[in-house]
Design a protein around this motif. Sequence first.
Motif, PDB file in Angstrom:
ATOM      1  N   LEU A 232       0.821  -1.209   0.000  1.00  0.00           N
ATOM      2  CA  LEU A 232       0.000   0.000   0.000  1.00  0.00           C
ATOM      3  C   LEU A 232       0.855   1.260   0.000  1.00  0.00           C
ATOM      4  CD1 LEU A 232      -2.873  -0.689   2.545  1.00  0.00           C
ATOM      5  CD2 LEU A 232      -3.136  -0.117   0.131  1.00  0.00           C
ATOM      6  N   ALA A 233       0.482   2.210  -0.819  1.00  0.00           N
ATOM      7  CA  ALA A 233       1.090   3.535  -0.761  1.00  0.00           C
ATOM      8  C   ALA A 233       0.652   4.192   0.544  1.00  0.00           C
ATOM      9  CB  ALA A 233       0.638   4.370  -1.950  1.00  0.00           C
ATOM     10  N   ARG A 234       1.445   5.121   1.036  1.00  0.00           N
ATOM     11  CA  ARG A 234       1.025   5.856   2.235  1.00  0.00           C
ATOM     12  C   ARG A 234      -0.283   6.562   1.939  1.00  0.00           C
ATOM     13  NH1 ARG A 234       6.971   7.381   3.364  1.00  0.00           N
ATOM     14  NH2 ARG A 234       7.442   5.868   4.988  1.00  0.00           N
ATOM     15  N   GLY A 235      -1.241   6.398   2.834  1.00  0.00           N
ATOM     16  CA  GLY A 235      -2.568   6.966   2.636  1.00  0.00           C
ATOM     17  C   GLY A 235      -3.501   6.030   1.889  1.00  0.00           C
ATOM     18  N   GLY A 236      -2.986   4.861   1.431  1.00  0.00           N
ATOM     19  CA  GLY A 236      -3.813   3.894   0.718  1.00  0.00           C
ATOM     20  C   GLY A 236      -4.753   3.150   1.656  1.00  0.00           C
ATOM     21  N   TYR A 237      -5.779   2.530   1.091  1.00  0.00           N
ATOM     22  CA  TYR A 237      -6.829   1.876   1.870  1.00  0.00           C
ATOM     23  C   TYR A 237      -6.792   0.360   1.736  1.00  0.00           C
ATOM     24  CZ  TYR A 237      -9.012   6.441   2.387  1.00  0.00           C
ATOM     25  OH  TYR A 237      -9.267   7.749   2.695  1.00  0.00           O
ATOM     26  N   LEU A 238      -7.149  -0.317   2.822  1.00  0.00           N
ATOM     27  CA  LEU A 238      -7.325  -1.761   2.867  1.00  0.00           C
ATOM     28  C   LEU A 238      -8.726  -2.041   3.389  1.00  0.00           C
ATOM     29  CD1 LEU A 238      -6.397  -4.756   2.889  1.00  0.00           C
ATOM     30  CD2 LEU A 238      -5.479  -4.324   5.186  1.00  0.00           C
ATOM     31  N   LEU A 239      -9.515  -2.762   2.604  1.00  0.00           N
ATOM     32  CA  LEU A 239     -10.871  -3.127   3.005  1.00  0.00           C
ATOM     33  C   LEU A 239     -10.902  -4.617   3.295  1.00  0.00           C
ATOM     34  CD1 LEU A 239     -13.873  -2.336   3.358  1.00  0.00           C
ATOM     35  CD2 LEU A 239     -14.182  -2.948   0.959  1.00  0.00           C
ATOM     36  N   LEU A 240     -11.273  -4.969   4.516  1.00  0.00           N
ATOM     37  CA  LEU A 240     -11.388  -6.364   4.936  1.00  0.00           C
ATOM     38  C   LEU A 240     -12.856  -6.718   5.138  1.00  0.00           C
ATOM     39  CD1 LEU A 240      -8.518  -6.484   7.612  1.00  0.00           C
ATOM     40  CD2 LEU A 240      -8.413  -7.208   5.215  1.00  0.00           C
ATOM     41  N   GLY A 241     -13.131  -8.008   5.339  1.00  0.00           N
ATOM     42  CA  GLY A 241     -14.485  -8.466   5.613  1.00  0.00           C
ATOM     43  C   GLY A 241     -14.953  -8.018   6.994  1.00  0.00           C
ATOM     44  N   ARG A 242     -16.241  -8.079   7.216  1.00  0.00           N
ATOM     45  CA  ARG A 242     -16.832  -7.589   8.477  1.00  0.00           C
ATOM     46  C   ARG A 242     -16.282  -8.282   9.716  1.00  0.00           C
ATOM     47  NH1 ARG A 242     -21.599  -4.442   7.691  1.00  0.00           N
ATOM     48  NH2 ARG A 242     -22.209  -4.481   5.510  1.00  0.00           N
ATOM     49  N   SER A 243     -15.902  -9.560   9.602  1.00  0.00           N
ATOM     50  CA  SER A 243     -15.420 -10.291  10.778  1.00  0.00           C
ATOM     51  C   SER A 243     -13.894 -10.356  10.835  1.00  0.00           C
ATOM     52  CB  SER A 243     -16.005 -11.703  10.790  1.00  0.00           C
ATOM     53  OG  SER A 243     -15.651 -12.389   9.609  1.00  0.00           O
ATOM     54  N   GLU A 244     -13.217  -9.533  10.032  1.00  0.00           N
ATOM     55  CA  GLU A 244     -11.757  -9.516  10.014  1.00  0.00           C
ATOM     56  C   GLU A 244     -11.238  -8.196  10.566  1.00  0.00           C
ATOM     57  OE1 GLU A 244     -10.879 -12.138   6.061  1.00  0.00           O
ATOM     58  OE2 GLU A 244     -11.666 -10.120   5.771  1.00  0.00           O
TER      59      GLU A 244
ATOM     60  N   LYS B 205      -3.348   3.190   5.443  1.00  0.00           N
ATOM     61  CA  LYS B 205      -1.929   3.186   5.797  1.00  0.00           C
ATOM     62  C   LYS B 205      -1.533   4.578   6.247  1.00  0.00           C
ATOM     63  CE  LYS B 205       2.640   1.823   4.299  1.00  0.00           C
ATOM     64  NZ  LYS B 205       3.414   1.130   3.276  1.00  0.00           N
ATOM     65  N   VAL B 206      -0.811   4.636   7.348  1.00  0.00           N
ATOM     66  CA  VAL B 206      -0.426   5.934   7.900  1.00  0.00           C
ATOM     67  C   VAL B 206       0.424   6.694   6.895  1.00  0.00           C
ATOM     68  CG1 VAL B 206      -0.602   5.216  10.308  1.00  0.00           C
ATOM     69  CG2 VAL B 206       1.568   4.988   9.109  1.00  0.00           C
ATOM     70  N   ILE B 207       0.291   7.993   6.926  1.00  0.00           N
ATOM     71  CA  ILE B 207       0.991   8.838   5.970  1.00  0.00           C
ATOM     72  C   ILE B 207       2.396   9.179   6.457  1.00  0.00           C
ATOM     73  CG2 ILE B 207       0.949  11.079   4.814  1.00  0.00           C
ATOM     74  CD1 ILE B 207      -2.139  10.788   4.834  1.00  0.00           C
ATOM     75  N   TRP B 208       2.548   9.461   7.731  1.00  0.00           N
ATOM     76  CA  TRP B 208       3.860   9.791   8.298  1.00  0.00           C
ATOM     77  C   TRP B 208       4.190   8.799   9.399  1.00  0.00           C
ATOM     78  CZ3 TRP B 208       6.050  13.121   5.252  1.00  0.00           C
ATOM     79  CH2 TRP B 208       5.274  14.062   4.597  1.00  0.00           C
ATOM     80  N   THR B 209       5.337   8.163   9.271  1.00  0.00           N
ATOM     81  CA  THR B 209       5.771   7.234  10.301  1.00  0.00           C
ATOM     82  C   THR B 209       7.273   7.049  10.213  1.00  0.00           C
ATOM     83  OG1 THR B 209       5.480   5.046  11.277  1.00  0.00           O
ATOM     84  CG2 THR B 209       5.347   5.176   8.893  1.00  0.00           C
ATOM     85  N   ASP B 210       7.889   6.683  11.328  1.00  0.00           N
ATOM     86  CA  ASP B 210       9.309   6.351  11.317  1.00  0.00           C
ATOM     87  C   ASP B 210       9.526   4.923  10.847  1.00  0.00           C
ATOM     88  OD1 ASP B 210       9.792   8.834  12.352  1.00  0.00           O
ATOM     89  OD2 ASP B 210       9.937   8.147  14.412  1.00  0.00           O
TER      90      ASP B 210
END
Length: 111
Positions: free
Chosen positions: A68-80, A104-109
């Motif tokens: 994932l690019a920073r700021g990108g989204y991950l969609l999981l199922g309802r029970s995940e 995904k967080v945009i700024w992180t170490d």
Amino acid sequence: QSFEQYFQFKSDKIQIQPYLSQSIEFVQHNLVVDDSFLETQWIICRNVLIYFGINLQQRVLDVFSRSLARGGYLLLGRSESVLDSHQHLLHRETFEHDIQLYRKVIWTDRV
């Protein structure tokens, strides 16, 4: 950008904004053997992780967080959900709808 700029809620479904449809590429990925893929903005993996053991879930979330690019989204199922080990990289988005959406967080170490 905000989630609503790219997607809209229709009843209990999420629909991609029409202006984006020409920019979308669907790709199959073997979660068991394939490694990370090019930086992507959006990963949909619904109702898959629940069938994996903890070690394979960890591996898949590693691949997703690297892909994932920073700021990108991950969609999981309802029970995940994202494992504790990945919560520093993938933060749950809060919506009035009961969906498991992470960004995904945009700024992180740590990446």
